[in-house]
Enzyme design. Sequence first.
Site, short mmCIF file in Angstrom:
data_model
loop_
_atom_site.label_atom_id
_atom_site.label_comp_id
_atom_site.label_asym_id
_atom_site.label_seq_id
_atom_site.Cartn_x
_atom_site.Cartn_y
_atom_site.Cartn_z
N ASN A 37 0.81 -1.22 0.00
CA ASN A 37 0.00 0.00 0.00
C ASN A 37 0.85 1.27 0.00
O ASN A 37 1.69 1.48 0.88
CB ASN A 37 -0.91 -0.02 1.24
CG ASN A 37 -2.08 0.93 1.12
OD1 ASN A 37 -2.27 1.56 0.07
ND2 ASN A 37 -2.87 1.02 2.17
N HIS A 122 -14.56 -5.42 10.93
CA HIS A 122 -14.22 -4.07 11.39
C HIS A 122 -15.48 -3.26 11.67
O HIS A 122 -16.20 -2.91 10.74
CB HIS A 122 -13.48 -3.31 10.29
CG HIS A 122 -12.06 -3.70 10.14
ND1 HIS A 122 -11.08 -2.79 9.84
CD2 HIS A 122 -11.43 -4.89 10.25
CE1 HIS A 122 -9.91 -3.41 9.76
NE2 HIS A 122 -10.10 -4.69 10.01
N ARG A 147 -13.56 -6.03 15.60
CA ARG A 147 -12.60 -4.98 15.96
C ARG A 147 -13.36 -3.67 16.07
O ARG A 147 -14.17 -3.35 15.20
CB ARG A 147 -11.55 -4.87 14.86
CG ARG A 147 -10.44 -3.89 15.16
CD ARG A 147 -9.52 -3.70 13.97
NE ARG A 147 -9.83 -2.47 13.29
CZ ARG A 147 -8.96 -1.79 12.52
NH1 ARG A 147 -7.74 -2.25 12.34
NH2 ARG A 147 -9.31 -0.68 11.93
N TYR A 159 -7.82 7.60 12.23
CA TYR A 159 -7.52 6.54 11.27
C TYR A 159 -8.27 5.25 11.64
O TYR A 159 -8.44 4.94 12.80
CB TYR A 159 -6.01 6.26 11.27
CG TYR A 159 -5.64 5.20 10.28
CD1 TYR A 159 -5.57 5.51 8.93
CD2 TYR A 159 -5.40 3.89 10.68
CE1 TYR A 159 -5.25 4.53 8.00
CE2 TYR A 159 -5.09 2.91 9.75
CZ TYR A 159 -5.02 3.24 8.42
OH TYR A 159 -4.73 2.26 7.51
N ASP A 210 -7.23 -1.90 17.54
CA ASP A 210 -5.96 -1.64 16.87
C ASP A 210 -5.45 -0.25 17.26
O ASP A 210 -6.13 0.75 17.06
CB ASP A 210 -6.18 -1.71 15.35
CG ASP A 210 -4.89 -1.71 14.55
OD1 ASP A 210 -3.83 -1.44 15.13
OD2 ASP A 210 -4.96 -1.99 13.33
N HIS A 212 -2.51 0.96 16.10
CA HIS A 212 -1.72 1.48 14.96
C HIS A 212 -0.39 2.07 15.40
O HIS A 212 0.02 3.14 14.91
CB HIS A 212 -2.53 2.51 14.16
CG HIS A 212 -3.64 1.89 13.39
ND1 HIS A 212 -4.97 2.13 13.66
CD2 HIS A 212 -3.64 1.01 12.38
CE1 HIS A 212 -5.73 1.45 12.84
NE2 HIS A 212 -4.95 0.74 12.05
N GLU A 236 -3.90 -4.61 19.46
CA GLU A 236 -3.01 -4.75 18.30
C GLU A 236 -2.06 -3.57 18.15
O GLU A 236 -2.47 -2.41 18.33
CB GLU A 236 -3.90 -4.88 17.07
CG GLU A 236 -3.17 -4.89 15.75
CD GLU A 236 -4.14 -4.98 14.58
OE1 GLU A 236 -5.27 -5.47 14.76
OE2 GLU A 236 -3.76 -4.55 13.48
N GLU A 262 1.86 -6.88 11.47
CA GLU A 262 1.37 -6.68 10.09
C GLU A 262 2.40 -5.97 9.22
O GLU A 262 2.35 -6.09 8.00
CB GLU A 262 0.03 -5.92 10.09
CG GLU A 262 0.10 -4.48 10.57
CD GLU A 262 -1.25 -3.78 10.53
OE1 GLU A 262 -2.24 -4.34 11.05
OE2 GLU A 262 -1.32 -2.67 9.98
N ARG A 283 0.82 -11.40 13.38
CA ARG A 283 -0.09 -10.96 12.32
C ARG A 283 0.52 -10.89 10.93
O ARG A 283 -0.08 -10.36 9.99
CB ARG A 283 -0.63 -9.57 12.70
CG ARG A 283 -1.51 -9.67 13.88
CD ARG A 283 -2.39 -8.53 14.18
NE ARG A 283 -2.71 -7.56 13.19
CZ ARG A 283 -3.66 -7.69 12.25
NH1 ARG A 283 -4.36 -8.79 12.18
NH2 ARG A 283 -3.88 -6.72 11.38
N HIS A 312 -2.88 -10.42 8.97
CA HIS A 312 -3.38 -9.16 8.43
C HIS A 312 -4.22 -9.46 7.19
O HIS A 312 -3.79 -10.21 6.32
CB HIS A 312 -2.16 -8.33 8.03
CG HIS A 312 -2.41 -6.89 7.78
ND1 HIS A 312 -1.60 -6.14 6.96
CD2 HIS A 312 -3.36 -6.04 8.25
CE1 HIS A 312 -2.03 -4.89 6.94
NE2 HIS A 312 -3.10 -4.80 7.71
N ASP A 316 -6.28 -3.72 1.42
CA ASP A 316 -5.12 -3.45 0.58
C ASP A 316 -4.22 -4.67 0.39
O ASP A 316 -3.13 -4.55 -0.18
CB ASP A 316 -4.32 -2.23 1.07
CG ASP A 316 -3.98 -2.27 2.55
OD1 ASP A 316 -4.76 -1.74 3.36
OD2 ASP A 316 -2.93 -2.83 2.88
N GLU A 339 -8.14 -11.72 10.03
CA GLU A 339 -8.80 -10.43 9.76
C GLU A 339 -9.53 -10.50 8.42
O GLU A 339 -9.00 -11.05 7.45
CB GLU A 339 -7.75 -9.31 9.71
CG GLU A 339 -8.35 -7.94 9.43
CD GLU A 339 -7.31 -6.82 9.42
OE1 GLU A 339 -6.11 -7.12 9.32
OE2 GLU A 339 -7.72 -5.65 9.53
C1 GCO Z 1 -5.34 -3.41 9.96
C2 GCO Z 1 -4.52 -2.26 9.58
C3 GCO Z 1 -4.71 -1.62 8.27
C4 GCO Z 1 -3.41 -0.99 7.82
C5 GCO Z 1 -3.37 -0.89 6.35
C6 GCO Z 1 -2.10 -0.26 5.86
O1 GCO Z 1 -5.15 -3.89 11.05
O2 GCO Z 1 -6.11 -3.84 9.12
O3 GCO Z 1 -3.81 -1.65 10.55
O4 GCO Z 1 -5.75 -0.73 8.23
O5 GCO Z 1 -3.22 0.23 8.43
O6 GCO Z 1 -3.51 -2.15 5.82
O7 GCO Z 1 -1.97 -0.39 4.51
MG MG Z 2 -3.59 -3.14 12.14
#
Ligand code: GCO
Ligand code: MG
Length: 402
Positions: A37, A122, A147, A159, A210, A212, A236, A262, A283, A312, A316, A339
């Site tokens: 991505n 999600h 999630r 985000y 998550d 992040h 996560e 991930e 992940r 993951h 994307d 996921e």
């Molecule tokens: C998840 C993620 C995604 C990533 C994304 C980045 O747990 O699915 O954190 O949202 O941020 O795949 O390209």
């Molecule tokens: Mg994630």
Amino acid sequence: MKITDAQVIVTAPGRNYVTLKLVTDDGVVGYGDATLNGRELAVAAYLTEHVLPLLAGRDASRIGDTWQYLYKGAYWRRGPVTMTAISAVDQALWDIKGKVAGLPVHELLGGKAREALTVYGHASGADVDGLLADVARHLELGYTAVRVQAKIPGMDSTYGTHTGAQIYEPASGALPTEETWNTAAYLDFVPAMMKRVRDEFGYGFHLLHDVHHRLTPIEAARLGGALEPYRLFWLEDATPAEDQEAFRLIRSHTVTPLAVGEVFNTIWDCRQLISERLIDYIRTPVTHAGGISHVRRIMDLADLYGVRSGCHGPGDISPIGMAANLHLDLAIPNFGIQEYMGHRDPAGEVFDWGYRYEGGMLWLSDRPGLGVEVDEEAARRYPYDPKYLPVARLADGGMHDW
Ligand code: GCO
Ligand code: MG
């Protein structure tokens, strides 16, 4: 069985995807996902310029040897671009091997260790009420694991949240958008959000969240402790993932289960976390870490230490990469959860995938190989569309982790 033709397909049906296509002298076609991505064309160029010329005439049945040739032979080991490119080749060769054998890839990996794969969906919202409505929707759809993320009050955007019915799309804009991050607001909000979710729906399903990679170890330790009453399935990416030792500190303060990986691309990124039992779920997905061959080794290492998989699976990763995850998930002993975000329209015009969602689980078909076909004519209708992930800054303008 020699590789006689190879091609990189870049297409954007709903978002950008990079696909490697390999063809053998017998006319067998194998596909591999090479989508990274926001850095898609780097992998496309790595494949086109530096990998495809090396594949011409190679024996397509020698998956392990080709893997070692590309990994050891490059001298420059590891890294997301290299490992995504190697993964695409590995996936395409497993796809070919399955098609030649007339068997789905999971049969070649030892066969089904379970009937289907429990997934988490999600749920998110522009506020907690919106989130609760989305959690209700997921539970009605049969999800047993959800999630949860919601927009944090006082921040312009958060985000990982969406407001419409479509799945959220992390990349947007020809340049990265900038989000302002506020750790104090986040740490106050998340436990209150989890309480509302458990108060409304009870404890009869798994709850995930998550972070992040946005916290320091001690902040993550505090959050993990504050979330213990809500019994998360996992927390996560609590801290930036490259600092494996940070997890020791988090671990020593909380029994909230931890997931990470991930953004990892080799077994070396996970080794300390797994062997010191600093995490509960790993992940790392097939697409970004050297393919089925390498992620299988990661999962084997994890199994030795009681760490389970949680690959993951965002939008994307293409349906091909998703299928590759699922074949591995189905065969390994230490599957944890998968996921599942699904893919935005019109991805289904380009990719025809052989798995389906039903009752909180993904079910793989018996199609041979990875079971995903690509309509190249449809792919041409959706040319590459440059998009970036957002970046996070603090109120003072300083860049923040994510
Ligand atoms: C998840 C993620 C995604 C990533 C994304 C980045 O747990 O699915 O954190 O949202 O941020 O795949 O390209
Ligand atoms: Mg994630």
